[in-house]
Scaffold this motif. Sequence first.
Motif, PDB file in Angstrom:
ATOM      1  N   VAL A  14       1.425 -23.547 -10.981  1.00  0.00           N
ATOM      2  CA  VAL A  14       1.938 -22.264 -11.474  1.00  0.00           C
ATOM      3  C   VAL A  14       3.110 -21.790 -10.617  1.00  0.00           C
ATOM      4  N   VAL A  15       2.956 -21.840  -9.293  1.00  0.00           N
ATOM      5  CA  VAL A  15       4.017 -21.347  -8.410  1.00  0.00           C
ATOM      6  C   VAL A  15       5.291 -22.179  -8.573  1.00  0.00           C
ATOM      7  N   LEU A  16       5.173 -23.492  -8.420  1.00  0.00           N
ATOM      8  CA  LEU A  16       6.361 -24.350  -8.490  1.00  0.00           C
ATOM      9  C   LEU A  16       6.855 -24.509  -9.923  1.00  0.00           C
ATOM     10  N   GLY A  17       5.932 -24.554 -10.895  1.00  0.00           N
ATOM     11  CA  GLY A  17       6.344 -24.693 -12.293  1.00  0.00           C
ATOM     12  C   GLY A  17       7.148 -23.496 -12.769  1.00  0.00           C
ATOM     13  N   VAL A  18       6.702 -22.287 -12.442  1.00  0.00           N
ATOM     14  CA  VAL A  18       7.449 -21.087 -12.824  1.00  0.00           C
ATOM     15  C   VAL A  18       8.801 -21.060 -12.118  1.00  0.00           C
ATOM     16  N   TRP A  19       8.805 -21.459 -10.852  1.00  0.00           N
ATOM     17  CA  TRP A  19      10.076 -21.498 -10.101  1.00  0.00           C
ATOM     18  C   TRP A  19      11.053 -22.473 -10.752  1.00  0.00           C
TER      19      TRP A  19
ATOM     20  N   GLY B 261       6.363 -25.934 -20.136  1.00  0.00           N
ATOM     21  CA  GLY B 261       5.773 -24.925 -21.006  1.00  0.00           C
ATOM     22  C   GLY B 261       6.422 -23.565 -20.833  1.00  0.00           C
ATOM     23  N   VAL B 262       6.643 -23.159 -19.583  1.00  0.00           N
ATOM     24  CA  VAL B 262       7.280 -21.866 -19.320  1.00  0.00           C
ATOM     25  C   VAL B 262       8.730 -21.883 -19.794  1.00  0.00           C
ATOM     26  N   LYS B 263       9.405 -22.997 -19.564  1.00  0.00           N
ATOM     27  CA  LYS B 263      10.791 -23.099 -19.993  1.00  0.00           C
ATOM     28  C   LYS B 263      10.917 -23.057 -21.514  1.00  0.00           C
ATOM     29  N   GLY B 264       9.857 -23.465 -22.218  1.00  0.00           N
ATOM     30  CA  GLY B 264       9.893 -23.483 -23.673  1.00  0.00           C
ATOM     31  C   GLY B 264       9.681 -22.132 -24.331  1.00  0.00           C
ATOM     32  N   VAL B 265       9.392 -21.088 -23.561  1.00  0.00           N
ATOM     33  CA  VAL B 265       9.240 -19.748 -24.135  1.00  0.00           C
ATOM     34  C   VAL B 265      10.585 -19.286 -24.682  1.00  0.00           C
ATOM     35  N   SER B 266      10.582 -18.739 -25.874  1.00  0.00           N
ATOM     36  CA  SER B 266      11.811 -18.353 -26.559  1.00  0.00           C
ATOM     37  C   SER B 266      12.653 -17.396 -25.724  1.00  0.00           C
ATOM     38  N   VAL B 267      13.967 -17.671 -25.687  1.00  0.00           N
ATOM     39  CA  VAL B 267      14.897 -16.787 -24.980  1.00  0.00           C
ATOM     40  C   VAL B 267      14.899 -15.404 -25.615  1.00  0.00           C
ATOM     41  N   THR B 268      14.766 -15.366 -26.945  1.00  0.00           N
ATOM     42  CA  THR B 268      14.735 -14.078 -27.654  1.00  0.00           C
ATOM     43  C   THR B 268      13.554 -13.229 -27.191  1.00  0.00           C
ATOM     44  N   THR B 269      12.408 -13.854 -27.020  1.00  0.00           N
ATOM     45  CA  THR B 269      11.229 -13.131 -26.556  1.00  0.00           C
ATOM     46  C   THR B 269      11.447 -12.570 -25.152  1.00  0.00           C
ATOM     47  N   ILE B 270      12.042 -13.372 -24.270  1.00  0.00           N
ATOM     48  CA  ILE B 270      12.289 -12.914 -22.906  1.00  0.00           C
ATOM     49  C   ILE B 270      13.283 -11.754 -22.900  1.00  0.00           C
ATOM     50  N   GLU B 271      14.334 -11.881 -23.707  1.00  0.00           N
ATOM     51  CA  GLU B 271      15.324 -10.796 -23.763  1.00  0.00           C
ATOM     52  C   GLU B 271      14.705  -9.516 -24.318  1.00  0.00           C
TER      53      GLU B 271
ATOM     54  N   GLY C  44      12.336  -2.920 -20.245  1.00  0.00           N
ATOM     55  CA  GLY C  44      12.285  -2.534 -18.842  1.00  0.00           C
ATOM     56  C   GLY C  44      11.296  -3.302 -18.006  1.00  0.00           C
ATOM     57  N   CYS C  45      10.883  -4.493 -18.461  1.00  0.00           N
ATOM     58  CA  CYS C  45       9.934  -5.306 -17.690  1.00  0.00           C
ATOM     59  C   CYS C  45      10.559  -5.742 -16.362  1.00  0.00           C
ATOM     60  N   THR C  46       9.778  -5.702 -15.311  1.00  0.00           N
ATOM     61  CA  THR C  46      10.210  -6.267 -14.037  1.00  0.00           C
ATOM     62  C   THR C  46      10.075  -7.787 -14.093  1.00  0.00           C
ATOM     63  N   ARG C  47      10.617  -8.463 -13.082  1.00  0.00           N
ATOM     64  CA  ARG C  47      10.517  -9.924 -13.044  1.00  0.00           C
ATOM     65  C   ARG C  47       9.047 -10.360 -13.009  1.00  0.00           C
TER      66      ARG C  47
ATOM     67  N   ILE D 254       6.998 -12.560 -15.917  1.00  0.00           N
ATOM     68  CA  ILE D 254       6.284 -13.818 -15.678  1.00  0.00           C
ATOM     69  C   ILE D 254       4.834 -13.713 -16.113  1.00  0.00           C
ATOM     70  N   THR D 255       4.157 -12.639 -15.697  1.00  0.00           N
ATOM     71  CA  THR D 255       2.707 -12.537 -15.909  1.00  0.00           C
ATOM     72  C   THR D 255       2.332 -12.033 -17.294  1.00  0.00           C
ATOM     73  N   LYS D 256       3.202 -11.246 -17.934  1.00  0.00           N
ATOM     74  CA  LYS D 256       2.870 -10.661 -19.232  1.00  0.00           C
ATOM     75  C   LYS D 256       3.495 -11.402 -20.409  1.00  0.00           C
ATOM     76  N   VAL D 257       4.524 -12.201 -20.140  1.00  0.00           N
ATOM     77  CA  VAL D 257       5.227 -12.855 -21.252  1.00  0.00           C
ATOM     78  C   VAL D 257       5.177 -14.377 -21.111  1.00  0.00           C
ATOM     79  N   GLN D 258       5.781 -14.912 -20.043  1.00  0.00           N
ATOM     80  CA  GLN D 258       5.976 -16.361 -19.962  1.00  0.00           C
ATOM     81  C   GLN D 258       4.661 -17.122 -19.791  1.00  0.00           C
ATOM     82  N   LEU D 259       3.844 -16.720 -18.828  1.00  0.00           N
ATOM     83  CA  LEU D 259       2.585 -17.450 -18.616  1.00  0.00           C
ATOM     84  C   LEU D 259       1.631 -17.322 -19.806  1.00  0.00           C
ATOM     85  N   PRO D 260       1.442 -16.117 -20.390  1.00  0.00           N
ATOM     86  CA  PRO D 260       0.570 -16.053 -21.575  1.00  0.00           C
ATOM     87  C   PRO D 260       1.082 -16.903 -22.736  1.00  0.00           C
TER      88      PRO D 260
END
Length: 678
Positions: A493-498, A558-568, A574-577, A581-587
């Motif tokens: 999780v740590v290195l994969g998200v990084w 898997g994290v990289k495959g999360v849609s850019v539109t969803t992240i934007e 106003g989500c923090t970094r 990570i914890t509310k969008v990308q990892l879920p």
Amino acid sequence: MSLTFAPAPTEPGAEAPPPPERRSLPRWAWALVVVAVWIVVWAFTKGQNTLAVPIREHSDVQNQLTDFRNSVLASRDSNPVVQLTYNLGEWFGSVFDWASRMISIPDLPRPVPQIGWLGVTAIATWLGLAVAGWRIAILVAASFFSFGLFGYWSDSMDLLIVTFVAVAAAVVLGLPLAVYYGTAGRTGTAILTTILDLMQTLPTFVYLSPVVLFFGIGASTAVVCTLIYALPPIIRIAGYGIRSVSTTTIEATDSSGQTRWQRLTKVQLPMARATIVVGLNQTIMAALSMATIAAFVDGPGLGQPVLQGLVRNDVGGAFVPGMLIVVMAVMLDRTTTAASEASEKAARGGVDVRLRRIVLAVTGVLALVAVYVSRQSFWAAEFRETSWGPRLADAVDSFFTWVTDTFHGVTQAMVDGVSTALLNPLQELLAESPWWLVGAAIVALAFVFGGIRGVVPAVVCLAGIRFFGLWHDTMLTLTMVLVGTILVMVLAVVLGVWMARARVADVVLRPFLDAGQTIPPFVYLIPVLGLFGPSRFTAIFAGVVYAAPAAIKLVADGVKGVSVTTIEASRSTGCTRWQEITKVQLPMARGSLVLAANQGLLYVLSMVVIGGLVGAQALGYDVVLGTSRSEEWGKGAAAGITIVLLGIMLDRIMRAAALNDAVAKDPTKRSWWRGMAA
């Protein structure tokens, strides 16, 4: 006083509002409830009915397995099945013996092999040039020179022979099965899929005892073990490539009136060529891994000096042959990968065919000259002894002695920290609970995470574990596996998200992860043994290092495959970094996380079993003891079967959990087979 509000009236014909959604506890909360109840009951029952038995005691089932082994050996001259397997083993052994006398050992009365080191290196270099280009040719030449310079030419050639004999047999047997797997449809291949799942779930060490029983020990057993272990990748990956050929393309060629054989040979196999080469690559790497471990049953090759070094706790003596195994693995991996790219480039017309033929002809003549010289000149037939290997071994010993003396406080703190925080509490709960309590808790957790699909294999496998009489050792092994998996997932999780969020991290880390996945598991024990000495922590740490590369890459992708539109969209709220990570990308990458946990768990199990060689005890030690002592064969066989049951249970629970996640997101995936395939 309370106020109540009547529902707003609806207009005639208008749809009634949907009923409010019923919320239930999430699965992780139910899991905590199960564990809490387990701990409460354990507090009153710990130490009772743990089924712990002394290491040299045997159950009736284990004695029956030993009797079965003795009956098989006694019927070698009368049982047609045993005669067939031994004859097949003798044939593999004769092929190995011929090839070994050709390039590895003296072919008496000739004092050197038929083709000396110079000729073998020249042929290998020319083959690398022919299939993959000049860069690979240089890599192959440098690799072969290193085998001789460090004093392990014969062992290296023996390992290559075992690997390629097994790979050749795997291709002959596997490609027809891959064609069937790719053309028969999922319903027709259900049985084959189940068998492949089982074969890929088994830890490598478990293959040894049953193969030894029916094929003896030595080169024949090494080849057969390697063949069995190397079959699934080429069947599965090549079959996937054939199945993935565009339906439109097949229909277009069918309209011209081609036969089924023409469709296969003219369309499907050529279009799946790149994927088939990937399958061949994975088969070669699996074969090299298994051929190394086969040293434990007297298989020839570099695994022998590695095993001797591990047994003697001689880190330097094990490091040099272990390093050469890594060199061989990198060479084979890069060669097959580059060969796939070269074939694609040639298919697109990106190669000057005339120039290529001239270069291959000229270099081929030079290779033949080298073969002639190696047959005529002693200096070109046998590598002279050098001090490179012993000097490197001494340097490695000195380095690890300095590291352990200097950083003993750090390494001991790691051992104490993991033992205190994870290993000891979990072992106390698993191994000191009554067996019926552990079984009930595991079944309950299987139901929480996987539903009925998780419960059925859990009940069957737990019953089998209980039947074979090694429940307590299984709990010790399960403890190490779970602790190792937890550590793997923290790293993943740590290195994969990084890696997913920072391109620089991905560029820097991915080559190391790719290289880490090419190293056979046996080799990972060497540096870890030097750092921590023989202990259960050594096996756990080696399992973490072995499993981490695959898990990290799965999480990163898997994290990289999360849609850019969803992240934007999340950033616009106003989500923090940290929240992103914890509310969008990892879920949203939960499927990749579950797959990473599944693969990490199986990798750790495989390494923990091999860790029986370095003091890990439990089931791994039982297997080692049963393989090395004939009177303990039944217990070793029972341990091997128990490891299989443990691996299947964990794998099926994880798969059922992944299927439940998929169904929650897409109800159309309720079909069992569609879900398992997904």
